[in-house]
Write a protein that holds these residues in place. Structure first.
Motif, PDB file in Angstrom:
ATOM      1  N   HIS A 191     -87.800  51.522  59.947  1.00 51.71           N
ATOM      2  CA  HIS A 191     -88.469  51.368  61.248  1.00 51.71           C
ATOM      3  C   HIS A 191     -89.898  50.848  61.139  1.00 51.71           C
ATOM      4  CE1 HIS A 191     -85.072  53.351  63.139  1.00 51.71           C
ATOM      5  NE2 HIS A 191     -85.200  54.387  62.312  1.00 51.71           N
ATOM      6  N   GLY A 192     -90.350  50.552  59.942  1.00 55.28           N
ATOM      7  CA  GLY A 192     -91.687  49.991  59.782  1.00 55.28           C
ATOM      8  C   GLY A 192     -92.694  51.016  59.295  1.00 55.28           C
ATOM      9  N   PRO A 193     -93.808  50.530  58.713  1.00 57.58           N
ATOM     10  CA  PRO A 193     -94.801  51.430  58.135  1.00 57.58           C
ATOM     11  C   PRO A 193     -95.466  52.363  59.140  1.00 57.58           C
ATOM     12  CG  PRO A 193     -95.601  49.158  58.181  1.00 57.58           C
ATOM     13  CD  PRO A 193     -94.155  49.112  58.525  1.00 57.58           C
ATOM     14  N   GLY A 194     -95.563  51.942  60.393  1.00 59.62           N
ATOM     15  CA  GLY A 194     -96.172  52.814  61.401  1.00 59.62           C
ATOM     16  C   GLY A 194     -95.391  54.086  61.600  1.00 59.62           C
ATOM     17  N   ALA A 195     -94.057  53.951  61.655  1.00 56.69           N
ATOM     18  CA  ALA A 195     -93.213  55.136  61.837  1.00 56.69           C
ATOM     19  C   ALA A 195     -93.323  56.055  60.623  1.00 56.69           C
ATOM     20  CB  ALA A 195     -91.763  54.708  62.047  1.00 56.69           C
ATOM     21  N   GLY A 196     -93.379  55.445  59.438  1.00 55.37           N
ATOM     22  CA  GLY A 196     -93.527  56.261  58.240  1.00 55.37           C
ATOM     23  C   GLY A 196     -94.866  56.958  58.192  1.00 55.37           C
ATOM     24  N   LEU A 197     -95.926  56.253  58.594  1.00 53.63           N
ATOM     25  CA  LEU A 197     -97.264  56.845  58.565  1.00 53.63           C
ATOM     26  C   LEU A 197     -97.380  58.019  59.530  1.00 53.63           C
ATOM     27  CD1 LEU A 197    -100.105  56.664  57.383  1.00 53.63           C
ATOM     28  CD2 LEU A 197    -100.703  55.102  59.261  1.00 53.63           C
ATOM     29  N   ASP A 198     -96.732  57.927  60.671  1.00 56.03           N
ATOM     30  CA  ASP A 198     -96.748  59.062  61.610  1.00 56.03           C
ATOM     31  C   ASP A 198     -96.208  60.320  60.944  1.00 56.03           C
ATOM     32  OD1 ASP A 198     -97.819  57.510  63.616  1.00 56.03           O
ATOM     33  OD2 ASP A 198     -95.893  57.103  64.593  1.00 56.03           O
ATOM     34  N   LEU A 199     -95.114  60.173  60.195  1.00 57.51           N
ATOM     35  CA  LEU A 199     -94.525  61.327  59.515  1.00 57.51           C
ATOM     36  C   LEU A 199     -95.438  61.829  58.404  1.00 57.51           C
ATOM     37  CD1 LEU A 199     -90.784  60.182  59.241  1.00 57.51           C
ATOM     38  CD2 LEU A 199     -91.741  61.889  60.792  1.00 57.51           C
ATOM     39  N   VAL A 200     -96.037  60.909  57.650  1.00 60.59           N
ATOM     40  CA  VAL A 200     -96.929  61.307  56.556  1.00 60.59           C
ATOM     41  C   VAL A 200     -98.159  62.020  57.106  1.00 60.59           C
ATOM     42  CG1 VAL A 200     -98.439  60.442  54.722  1.00 60.59           C
ATOM     43  CG2 VAL A 200     -96.134  59.514  54.982  1.00 60.59           C
ATOM     44  N   ASP A 201     -98.722  61.516  58.178  1.00 60.30           N
ATOM     45  CA  ASP A 201     -99.905  62.157  58.758  1.00 60.30           C
ATOM     46  C   ASP A 201     -99.575  63.549  59.295  1.00 60.30           C
ATOM     47  OD1 ASP A 201    -101.594  60.110  58.123  1.00 60.30           O
ATOM     48  OD2 ASP A 201    -101.512  59.145  60.087  1.00 60.30           O
ATOM     49  N   LYS A 202     -98.351  63.719  59.758  1.00 64.76           N
ATOM     50  CA  LYS A 202     -97.929  65.044  60.214  1.00 64.76           C
ATOM     51  C   LYS A 202     -97.879  66.013  59.035  1.00 64.76           C
ATOM     52  CE  LYS A 202     -94.217  67.409  62.728  1.00 64.76           C
ATOM     53  NZ  LYS A 202     -92.909  67.246  63.413  1.00 64.76           N
ATOM     54  N   ILE A 203     -97.350  65.550  57.905  1.00 63.80           N
ATOM     55  CA  ILE A 203     -97.320  66.386  56.700  1.00 63.80           C
ATOM     56  C   ILE A 203     -98.747  66.696  56.252  1.00 63.80           C
ATOM     57  CG2 ILE A 203     -96.577  66.536  54.298  1.00 63.80           C
ATOM     58  CD1 ILE A 203     -94.369  64.458  55.049  1.00 63.80           C
ATOM     59  N   ALA A 204     -99.592  65.654  56.234  1.00 66.65           N
ATOM     60  CA  ALA A 204    -100.979  65.839  55.807  1.00 66.65           C
ATOM     61  C   ALA A 204    -101.703  66.824  56.717  1.00 66.65           C
ATOM     62  CB  ALA A 204    -101.704  64.495  55.785  1.00 66.65           C
ATOM     63  N   GLY A 205    -101.406  66.753  57.988  1.00 67.19           N
ATOM     64  CA  GLY A 205    -102.055  67.653  58.935  1.00 67.19           C
ATOM     65  C   GLY A 205    -101.707  69.107  58.717  1.00 67.19           C
ATOM     66  N   SER A 206    -100.535  69.355  58.152  1.00 68.30           N
ATOM     67  CA  SER A 206    -100.129  70.744  57.892  1.00 68.30           C
ATOM     68  C   SER A 206    -100.867  71.338  56.700  1.00 68.30           C
ATOM     69  CB  SER A 206     -98.622  70.813  57.629  1.00 68.30           C
ATOM     70  OG  SER A 206     -98.306  70.248  56.359  1.00 68.30           O
TER      71      SER A 206
END
Length: 427
Positions: A354-369
């Motif tokens: 789905h593109g790097p933006g979709a992946g980054l959203d998930l990574v930032d969610k992990i980072a936020g935890s």
């Protein structure tokens, strides 16, 4: 070397070879007989000394391993006869005396069970993970403390202490030398599988030092997984783990270049992947799925990871990879066995679909935890996604942070190159 010395030298070489190959099975069988790992090792050493004395004089026996086993068991029986608790051990003595009198060429049917007991003892959950790994490599893998120390980049004294403490814990806590039954079997099997998996991972991507791949550790883990499937042929997750390790290990020749540099998945020469390992991995995965379907069970943790590895193995080039399938498998893995690392891997797969933006959203969610704040691969993945989005300054900062956190020199060099050059992602 004179002609007179040649037979003795050949005999000593035969002793060394037999000892290296047979040591795990020898000590496992003697532990059942003696009831104690330390005593079993002493008895095995006695047999080694006898071989060093007799083989140069009398010649190498037709079955060196059988000779060592029978000799060690004779010494064990002698020790039991001298034991002050002879009466308590009388029944054991009678049973083992028969085994000890077997002809040298006759296989001991108990060896398989003995090795299985040793694996479960060495991987008992009461031991710490480093102790389990060291004890498993020593008692089941047959590695010396020096070899284990080199593999893990720790002092030999550290490994020796771990092994000694593990044996002491087994003795003081009176951990039975047995394969558990019922619910405890599941718990202990999970520990066994985890230890073999951790050994492999340390070889596949070394956590520290100046080598990216430690092929010897990968090979030891693959061998242990194969042993386990032979000992527990009806356990689907044993086959799942074997499949995963075979498929991952197939890439080892292509993961480093001629200068010991790191070669990422998308850049690997797939013609260098080991096709025999891939075939074995597919076969083990098929066996795992067959057993799971027969029991009406969903795929386990290792079988799911093996299925992901199989998708990579089926792609003739990186561009042919079925990332949608991989993303779906990671979603299933995250649902059944949730962890931040699984989520991070899923984010990579999602970015490829789905593109790097979709992946980054998930990574930032992990980072936020905060769960993986000090995990270098979180920052490496984030840097890759930011770079693909054209956010060069943020990508550079992420790669630099990843380089600070890794303990592996080869990986650090790659991450710093990524930070400096803004090279294309490798997947």
């Amino acid at each position: 070397m004179t002609g007179a010395d040649a037979p003795g030298h050949a005999a000593r070489q035969a002793v060394e070879a037999a000892w290296r190959i047979e040591w795990p099975r020898l000590v496992a069988a003697l532990t059942r007989l003696a009831g104690d790992i330390a005593t079993a090792e002493e008895l095995a050493q006695d047999a080694l000394v006898a071989a060093l004395e007799q083989w140069p004089r009398d010649g190498v026996p037709p079955n060196p391993g059988g000779w060592l086993m029978v000799t060690a068991k004779h010494r064990a029986v002698d020790r039991i006869r001298r034991d002050a608790n002879f009466a308590r051990k009388l029944e054991l003595l009678g049973r083992e005396a028969i085994t000890a009198e077997q002809p040298v060429g006759e296989p001991d049917s108990a060896i398989t069970d003995d090795l299985l007991r040793m694996i479960f003892t060495a991987c008992h959950p009461v031991l710490t993970p480093p102790a389990r790994a060291a004890l498993t490599l020593r008692m089941v893998g047959g590695l010396t403390t020096a070899e284990i120390a080199r593999a893990y980049l720790v002092p030999e004294s550290t490994v020796a202490q771990r092994i000694v403490r593990a044996k002491r814990t087994i003795a003081t806590k009176r951990i039975p030398y047995e394969v558990p039954a019922g619910p405890e079997l599941t718990q202990r099997l999970d520990s066994v599988l985890e230890v073999i998996y951790l050994i492999f991972n340390e070889g596949y991507a070394a956590t520290s030092g100046d080598r990216w791949v430690r092929a010897e550790l990968c090979e030891d883990a693959v061998r242990l997984a194969r042993i386990l499937t032979g000992l527990l042929p009806e356990e689907p997750e044993a086959h799942g783990l074997a499949a995963l390790l075979e498929l991952q290990a197939s890439r080892t020749p292509a993961r480093s270049d001629a200068d010991n540099g790191l070669v990422l998945l998308a850049d690997q020469d797939r013609s260098r992947w080991n096709r025999l390992y891939i075939r074995r991995g597919f076969a083990a995965l098929g066996r795992a799925h067959t057993l799971e379907r027969g029991r009406g069970r969903a795929p386990g943790r290792y079988a799911l990871q093996a299925a992901i590895a199989a998708v990579h193995a089926m792609a003739p080039t990186a561009a042919d990879t079925d990332w949608r399938r991989i993303a779906g498998l990671y979603a299933l893995l995250a649902e059944r066995f949730p962890s931040p690392i699984v989520e991070l891997n899923r984010a990579v797969a999602v970015s490829m679909v789905h593109g790097p933006g979709a992946g980054l959203d998930l990574v930032d969610k992990i980072a936020g935890s905060g769960a993986l704040a000090d995990y270098h691969l979180l920052h490496a993945v984030r840097g890759d996604l930011l770079e693909r989005l054209g956010r060069a300054a943020e990508a550079r900062a992420a790669f630099e942070r990843a380089a600070e956190l890794t303990g592996n020199e080869i990986e650090r060099e790659l991450l710093l190159r990524r930070a400096d050059s803004g090279s294309n992602p490798a997947g």
